[in-house]
Design a protein around this motif. Structure first.
Motif, PDB file in Angstrom:
ATOM      1  N   ARG A  79      -7.044  12.183  12.213  1.00  0.00           N
ATOM      2  CA  ARG A  79      -7.019  12.277  13.678  1.00  0.00           C
ATOM      3  C   ARG A  79      -7.831  11.148  14.314  1.00  0.00           C
ATOM      4  O   ARG A  79      -7.403  10.563  15.314  1.00  0.00           O
ATOM      5  N   ALA A  80      -8.984  10.844  13.721  1.00  0.00           N
ATOM      6  CA  ALA A  80      -9.806   9.757  14.260  1.00  0.00           C
ATOM      7  C   ALA A  80      -9.058   8.435  14.205  1.00  0.00           C
ATOM      8  O   ALA A  80      -9.064   7.657  15.177  1.00  0.00           O
ATOM      9  N   THR A  81      -8.396   8.179  13.083  1.00  0.00           N
ATOM     10  CA  THR A  81      -7.638   6.937  12.945  1.00  0.00           C
ATOM     11  C   THR A  81      -6.505   6.880  13.957  1.00  0.00           C
ATOM     12  O   THR A  81      -6.269   5.846  14.598  1.00  0.00           O
ATOM     13  N   HIS A  82      -5.802   8.000  14.110  1.00  0.00           N
ATOM     14  CA  HIS A  82      -4.692   8.059  15.067  1.00  0.00           C
ATOM     15  C   HIS A  82      -5.174   7.729  16.479  1.00  0.00           C
ATOM     16  O   HIS A  82      -4.588   6.875  17.170  1.00  0.00           O
ATOM     17  N   TYR A  83      -6.252   8.375  16.906  1.00  0.00           N
ATOM     18  CA  TYR A  83      -6.731   8.180  18.275  1.00  0.00           C
ATOM     19  C   TYR A  83      -7.339   6.790  18.459  1.00  0.00           C
ATOM     20  O   TYR A  83      -7.272   6.229  19.565  1.00  0.00           O
ATOM     21  N   PHE A  84      -7.909   6.239  17.405  1.00  0.00           N
ATOM     22  CA  PHE A  84      -8.432   4.887  17.516  1.00  0.00           C
ATOM     23  C   PHE A  84      -7.307   3.899  17.779  1.00  0.00           C
ATOM     24  O   PHE A  84      -7.394   3.060  18.684  1.00  0.00           O
ATOM     25  N   VAL A  85      -6.249   4.005  16.988  1.00  0.00           N
ATOM     26  CA  VAL A  85      -5.117   3.094  17.145  1.00  0.00           C
ATOM     27  C   VAL A  85      -4.461   3.264  18.510  1.00  0.00           C
ATOM     28  O   VAL A  85      -4.003   2.288  19.124  1.00  0.00           O
ATOM     29  N   LYS A  86      -4.446   4.504  19.021  1.00  0.00           N
ATOM     30  CA  LYS A  86      -3.848   4.758  20.327  1.00  0.00           C
ATOM     31  C   LYS A  86      -4.782   4.365  21.479  1.00  0.00           C
ATOM     32  O   LYS A  86      -4.375   4.398  22.647  1.00  0.00           O
ATOM     33  N   GLY A  87      -6.020   4.015  21.162  1.00  0.00           N
ATOM     34  CA  GLY A  87      -6.939   3.563  22.194  1.00  0.00           C
ATOM     35  C   GLY A  87      -7.658   4.660  22.941  1.00  0.00           C
ATOM     36  O   GLY A  87      -8.222   4.422  24.012  1.00  0.00           O
ATOM     37  N   MET A 143      -2.521   4.352  10.834  1.00  0.00           N
ATOM     38  CA  MET A 143      -2.928   2.970  11.067  1.00  0.00           C
ATOM     39  C   MET A 143      -1.798   2.155  11.685  1.00  0.00           C
ATOM     40  O   MET A 143      -2.048   1.192  12.428  1.00  0.00           O
ATOM     41  N   GLU A 144      -0.569   2.550  11.387  1.00  0.00           N
ATOM     42  CA  GLU A 144       0.590   1.837  11.924  1.00  0.00           C
ATOM     43  C   GLU A 144       1.081   2.429  13.244  1.00  0.00           C
ATOM     44  O   GLU A 144       2.119   2.023  13.763  1.00  0.00           O
ATOM     45  N   GLY A 145       0.324   3.394  13.781  1.00  0.00           N
ATOM     46  CA  GLY A 145       0.673   3.968  15.080  1.00  0.00           C
ATOM     47  C   GLY A 145       1.648   5.114  15.024  1.00  0.00           C
ATOM     48  O   GLY A 145       2.187   5.533  16.058  1.00  0.00           O
ATOM     49  N   ALA A 155       0.827  -1.202   0.000  1.00  0.00           N
ATOM     50  CA  ALA A 155       0.000   0.000   0.000  1.00  0.00           C
ATOM     51  C   ALA A 155       0.865   1.257   0.000  1.00  0.00           C
ATOM     52  O   ALA A 155       0.593   2.226  -0.711  1.00  0.00           O
ATOM     53  N   ARG A 156       1.944   1.226   0.779  1.00  0.00           N
ATOM     54  CA  ARG A 156       2.831   2.390   0.849  1.00  0.00           C
ATOM     55  C   ARG A 156       3.512   2.651  -0.496  1.00  0.00           C
ATOM     56  O   ARG A 156       3.738   3.805  -0.883  1.00  0.00           O
ATOM     57  N   VAL A 157       3.843   1.598  -1.210  1.00  0.00           N
ATOM     58  CA  VAL A 157       4.455   1.754  -2.532  1.00  0.00           C
ATOM     59  C   VAL A 157       3.521   2.534  -3.450  1.00  0.00           C
ATOM     60  O   VAL A 157       3.937   3.465  -4.152  1.00  0.00           O
ATOM     61  N   HIS A 158       2.245   2.167  -3.442  1.00  0.00           N
ATOM     62  CA  HIS A 158       1.273   2.867  -4.303  1.00  0.00           C
ATOM     63  C   HIS A 158       1.047   4.302  -3.824  1.00  0.00           C
ATOM     64  O   HIS A 158       0.907   5.218  -4.652  1.00  0.00           O
TER      65      HIS A 158
END
Length: 218
Positions: free
Chosen positions: A169-177, A147-149, A124-127
């Motif tokens: 921001r939502a993704t970041h805080y979700f991954v951080k709990g 998603m990778e923290g 995914a990162r390559v694309h």
């Protein structure tokens, strides 16, 4: 009839409407051009309704009706699969989209989404790197980092589409709990989206919550 790939109504429906109006017109001795104008007017109203649903509505039921009626098209079939949390089907639709897409930037964009669903984050990162000069490329990289923290460095980024910043921001805080901050920014992101993007965002967050266990383990 289709507008922009959206099936508005089938030819049988249009025929029935035309016949019904024609019969009424004959009974009431309406002018031929008045009858035609009524048919054209109804068609334009139908088109306007579907365009509103696609781009401006936050009525999920109306949007899902459009998706259901057009699910054989890979673009809408993909969203139906995401709605149903059917990853395999979603990837199959994306493969069809990638195959038919002519522009390299769009191919990389859809390939990025495909690899995210397949949990092939390196691919995914390559694309994402291939389109990193575009806003969607920058967003893709920020999303993957989150998603990778590693989303801290992207929290203050401003995109021309404000929902992107809130989604990161939502993704970041979700991954951080951090459930409270996640829900705040998730709701902001959803409030800033409309039409098919609104539906896609609702489904993405919903599946994110179903498939991850961050809140339970932090």
């Amino acid at each position: 009839m289709k507008v922009g790939g959206i099936k508005l109504f089938n030819h049988i429906t249009l025929f029935v409407i035309a016949v019904a109006i024609g019969i009424v017109g004959a009974i009431l001795s309406l002018n031929y051009w008045l009858v035609i104008s009524i048919i054209v007017g109804l068609t334009l109203i139908n088109i306007a309704y579907f365009l509103y649903t696609m781009f401006l509505s936050q009525n999920l039921n109306a949007i899902e009706s459009v998706l259901h009626n057009n699910r054989k098209d890979p673009y809408y079939g993909y969203l139906v699969a995401v709605k149903d949390n059917q990853t395999v089907d979603a990837i199959a639709h994306l493969d069809r989209i990638i195959k038919k897409t002519k522009f390299p930037s769009q191919k990389h964009h859809y390939a990025f989404i495909r690899e995210i669903l397949a949990e092939n984050y390196e691919a995914a990162r390559v694309h994402a790197k291939e389109i990193e000069q575009s806003e969607i490329g920058k967003y893709s990289i920020a999303l993957l980092d989150s998603m990778e923290g590693n989303g801290e460095k992207h929290l203050d980024k401003i995109f021309t589409k404000p929902w992107m910043s809130s989604a990161i921001r939502a993704t970041h805080y979700f991954v951080k709990g951090d459930r409270e901050q996640y829900e705040i920014h998730r709701d902001i992101a959803l409030s800033l989206t409309k039409g098919l993007q609104y539906a896609a965002s609702v489904y993405t967050f919903r599946n994110f919550e179903k498939n991850q266990q961050s809140f339970a383990t932090n």
